[in-house]
Design a protein around this motif. Structure first.
Motif, mmCIF file in Angstrom:
data_model
loop_
_atom_site.group_PDB
_atom_site.id
_atom_site.type_symbol
_atom_site.label_atom_id
_atom_site.label_comp_id
_atom_site.label_asym_id
_atom_site.label_seq_id
_atom_site.Cartn_x
_atom_site.Cartn_y
_atom_site.Cartn_z
ATOM 1 N N GLY A 95 27.386 41.554 48.767
ATOM 2 C CA GLY A 95 28.203 41.428 47.574
ATOM 3 C C GLY A 95 29.572 42.044 47.756
ATOM 4 N N ALA A 96 29.628 43.214 48.391
ATOM 5 C CA ALA A 96 30.906 43.880 48.618
ATOM 6 C C ALA A 96 31.783 43.067 49.552
ATOM 7 C CB ALA A 96 30.665 45.276 49.191
ATOM 8 N N ALA A 97 31.177 42.486 50.569
ATOM 9 C CA ALA A 97 31.955 41.691 51.520
ATOM 10 C C ALA A 97 32.532 40.450 50.855
ATOM 11 C CB ALA A 97 31.068 41.309 52.704
ATOM 12 N N LEU A 98 31.753 39.809 50.007
ATOM 13 C CA LEU A 98 32.230 38.603 49.340
ATOM 14 C C LEU A 98 33.333 38.936 48.342
ATOM 15 C CD1 LEU A 98 31.995 35.592 49.000
ATOM 16 C CD2 LEU A 98 30.045 35.945 47.450
ATOM 17 N N ALA A 99 33.164 40.000 47.586
ATOM 18 C CA ALA A 99 34.207 40.415 46.645
ATOM 19 C C ALA A 99 35.491 40.773 47.386
ATOM 20 C CB ALA A 99 33.722 41.599 45.814
ATOM 21 N N LYS A 100 35.378 41.455 48.522
ATOM 22 C CA LYS A 100 36.541 41.838 49.316
ATOM 23 C C LYS A 100 37.258 40.600 49.858
ATOM 24 C CE LYS A 100 37.782 44.849 53.237
ATOM 25 N NZ LYS A 100 38.307 43.842 54.179
ATOM 26 N N MET A 101 36.505 39.638 50.345
ATOM 27 C CA MET A 101 37.109 38.420 50.872
ATOM 28 C C MET A 101 37.858 37.662 49.793
ATOM 29 S SD MET A 101 36.699 34.851 50.927
ATOM 30 C CE MET A 101 34.971 34.497 50.614
ATOM 31 N N ARG A 102 37.296 37.583 48.594
ATOM 32 C CA ARG A 102 37.961 36.868 47.503
ATOM 33 C C ARG A 102 39.248 37.570 47.088
ATOM 34 N NH1 ARG A 102 32.527 35.353 43.907
ATOM 35 N NH2 ARG A 102 31.850 33.625 45.263
ATOM 36 N N ALA A 103 39.242 38.889 47.098
ATOM 37 C CA ALA A 103 40.460 39.616 46.764
ATOM 38 C C ALA A 103 41.527 39.412 47.824
ATOM 39 C CB ALA A 103 40.145 41.105 46.596
ATOM 40 N N GLU A 104 41.125 39.447 49.084
ATOM 41 C CA GLU A 104 42.086 39.321 50.177
ATOM 42 C C GLU A 104 42.673 37.918 50.283
ATOM 43 O OE1 GLU A 104 39.858 40.669 53.533
ATOM 44 O OE2 GLU A 104 40.309 42.797 53.158
ATOM 45 N N THR A 105 41.935 36.915 49.815
ATOM 46 C CA THR A 105 42.438 35.537 49.858
ATOM 47 C C THR A 105 42.979 35.094 48.501
ATOM 48 O OG1 THR A 105 40.200 34.684 49.441
ATOM 49 C CG2 THR A 105 40.890 34.881 51.738
ATOM 50 N N PHE A 106 43.211 36.064 47.615
ATOM 51 C CA PHE A 106 43.826 35.820 46.314
ATOM 52 C C PHE A 106 43.032 34.818 45.467
ATOM 53 C CE2 PHE A 106 47.382 36.711 49.309
ATOM 54 C CZ PHE A 106 47.652 37.996 48.876
ATOM 55 N N GLY A 107 41.713 34.804 45.641
ATOM 56 C CA GLY A 107 40.859 33.972 44.807
ATOM 57 C C GLY A 107 41.083 32.491 44.951
ATOM 58 N N LYS A 108 41.528 32.028 46.120
ATOM 59 C CA LYS A 108 41.888 30.614 46.275
ATOM 60 C C LYS A 108 40.697 29.681 46.130
ATOM 61 C CE LYS A 108 41.561 30.323 51.351
ATOM 62 N NZ LYS A 108 40.515 29.278 51.362
ATOM 63 N N ASP A 109 39.472 30.187 46.280
ATOM 64 C CA ASP A 109 38.284 29.335 46.187
ATOM 65 C C ASP A 109 37.630 29.379 44.813
ATOM 66 O OD1 ASP A 109 38.462 28.496 48.877
ATOM 67 O OD2 ASP A 109 37.497 30.359 49.545
ATOM 68 N N ASP A 110 38.297 29.954 43.848
ATOM 69 C CA ASP A 110 37.729 30.062 42.500
ATOM 70 C C ASP A 110 37.401 28.673 41.954
ATOM 71 O OD1 ASP A 110 37.115 30.559 39.854
ATOM 72 O OD2 ASP A 110 38.824 31.857 39.496
ATOM 73 N N PRO A 111 36.136 28.394 41.640
ATOM 74 C CA PRO A 111 35.788 27.071 41.104
ATOM 75 C C PRO A 111 36.448 26.771 39.768
ATOM 76 C CG PRO A 111 33.920 28.576 40.951
ATOM 77 C CD PRO A 111 34.952 29.254 41.790
ATOM 78 N N ASP A 112 36.779 27.815 39.012
ATOM 79 C CA ASP A 112 37.407 27.606 37.719
ATOM 80 C C ASP A 112 38.774 26.949 37.863
ATOM 81 O OD1 ASP A 112 38.523 29.372 34.898
ATOM 82 O OD2 ASP A 112 36.708 28.167 34.928
ATOM 83 N N ALA A 113 39.466 27.226 38.987
ATOM 84 C CA ALA A 113 40.780 26.636 39.218
ATOM 85 C C ALA A 113 40.696 25.158 39.551
ATOM 86 C CB ALA A 113 41.488 27.379 40.349
ATOM 87 N N ARG A 114 39.502 24.695 39.867
ATOM 88 C CA ARG A 114 39.278 23.295 40.211
ATOM 89 C C ARG A 114 38.644 22.522 39.064
ATOM 90 N NH1 ARG A 114 39.771 26.420 44.336
ATOM 91 N NH2 ARG A 114 40.393 25.628 46.390
ATOM 92 N N CYS A 115 38.676 23.122 37.890
ATOM 93 C CA CYS A 115 38.112 22.509 36.687
ATOM 94 C C CYS A 115 36.601 22.319 36.790
ATOM 95 C CB CYS A 115 38.803 21.189 36.356
ATOM 96 S SG CYS A 115 40.521 21.408 35.847
ATOM 97 N N LEU A 116 35.954 23.074 37.659
ATOM 98 C CA LEU A 116 34.500 23.092 37.712
ATOM 99 C C LEU A 116 33.984 24.004 36.601
ATOM 100 C CD1 LEU A 116 34.086 23.321 41.581
ATOM 101 C CD2 LEU A 116 33.465 21.379 40.129
ATOM 102 N N PRO A 117 32.707 23.950 36.269
ATOM 103 C CA PRO A 117 32.194 24.790 35.187
ATOM 104 C C PRO A 117 32.442 26.271 35.443
ATOM 105 C CG PRO A 117 30.607 23.083 35.751
ATOM 106 C CD PRO A 117 31.679 23.010 36.782
ATOM 107 N N SER A 118 32.694 27.004 34.372
ATOM 108 C CA SER A 118 32.956 28.432 34.494
ATOM 109 C C SER A 118 31.692 29.215 34.784
ATOM 110 C CB SER A 118 33.601 28.957 33.206
ATOM 111 O OG SER A 118 34.798 28.277 32.936
ATOM 112 N N GLY A 119 30.542 28.711 34.350
ATOM 113 C CA GLY A 119 29.293 29.432 34.547
ATOM 114 C C GLY A 119 29.129 30.560 33.548
#
Length: 251
Positions: free
Chosen positions: A80-104
């Protein structure tokens, strides 16, 4: 965790879309005058009636569901820590919400757009203006499915504990994020939400995240949406005005 530009960009977009006064949506929709501090309404069987149109108080928990916690209070597993760190370092570019996918879930409850709760015997319906989607919560005594087809929002059953509605949800696909900061979940997530309506105009939601793949122990946050009067939901088509993807350069 500090928020990168990605999370702040999502929040600014959300806020810019939420600044239209609610009364402009349905200018002829009028709620009979009530005192927001009056006691919560009740159904025929004496349970609190959660029905109404609700909205979060700003985008605080959309930006960071753990905003009220210290970073050290989030009990990450190494994965979990590694995944959170990767998302922060890549500025959240893979966020599904930015692609109009469901927010969950539970991110959906933190998006500052209205949602309607319709309470019926044996069933609660959540109708979300954001993405024009829905959620079903069953109160008819059925158990959670044993081998569900994984979904973004999972499968929900509930029971009353006094005046508190306790909702249990499983069967997630693990693709959603908890917030724009990138707090992760997996397909092992078990979500517990406790809904209380202490007054006519207020709601309390206690959210417990239990995901042994991403967190060593369950952890809990609280959110407090408010009732919206003199309005109704309108449709929301995310892809119709999507301008986010071209800016997601990542790292």
């Amino acid at each position: 965790m500090r928020l990168g530009w990605r999370a702040l960009f999502i929040v600014s977009l959300t806020l810019s879309g939420a600044t239209l006064p609610a009364t402009a949506q349905w200018s002829n929709a009028k709620t009979p005058h009530v005192d927001p501090n009056a006691p919560a309404p009740r159904t025929a069987d004496g349970k609190p009636d959660l029905s109404g149109i609700w909205e979060p108080n700003g985008a605080k928990y959309l930006a960071n569901i753990a905003a009220d916690l210290k970073p050290a209070d989030i009990p990450y597993t190494p994965a979990g820590a590694a995944l959170a760190k990767m998302r922060a370092e890549t500025f959240g570019k893979d966020d599904p919400d930015a692609r109009c996918l469901p927010s969950g879930m539970p991110r959906k409850d933190a998006i500052p757009s209205p949602y309607k709760i319709v309470q019926a015997p044996g069933l609660l319906l959540f109708l979300y203006e954001s993405r024009t989607t829905f959620r079903q919560i069953y109160l008819d005594g059925r158990p959670l499915p044993q081998d569900p087809q994984p979904t973004w929002d999972g499968y929900s059953v509930a029971h009353w504990d006094g005046d508190t509605l306790v909702v249990e949800t499983t069967g997630f696909n693990g693709k959603a994020w908890l917030d724009s900061a990138g707090h992760p979940v997996s397909d092992a997530l078990r979500l517990t939400e406790k809904f209380r309506r202490p007054s006519f105009g207020s709601m309390e939601i206690e959210i417990t995240i239990d995901d042994p793949k991403m967190y060593t122990t369950p952890w809990t946050v609280k959110e407090n949406p408010h009732l919206l009067a003199d309005t109704e939901l309108i449709e929301y088509v995310c892809n119709e005005n999507e301008k986010d993807l071209s800016h997601l350069v990542g790292k």
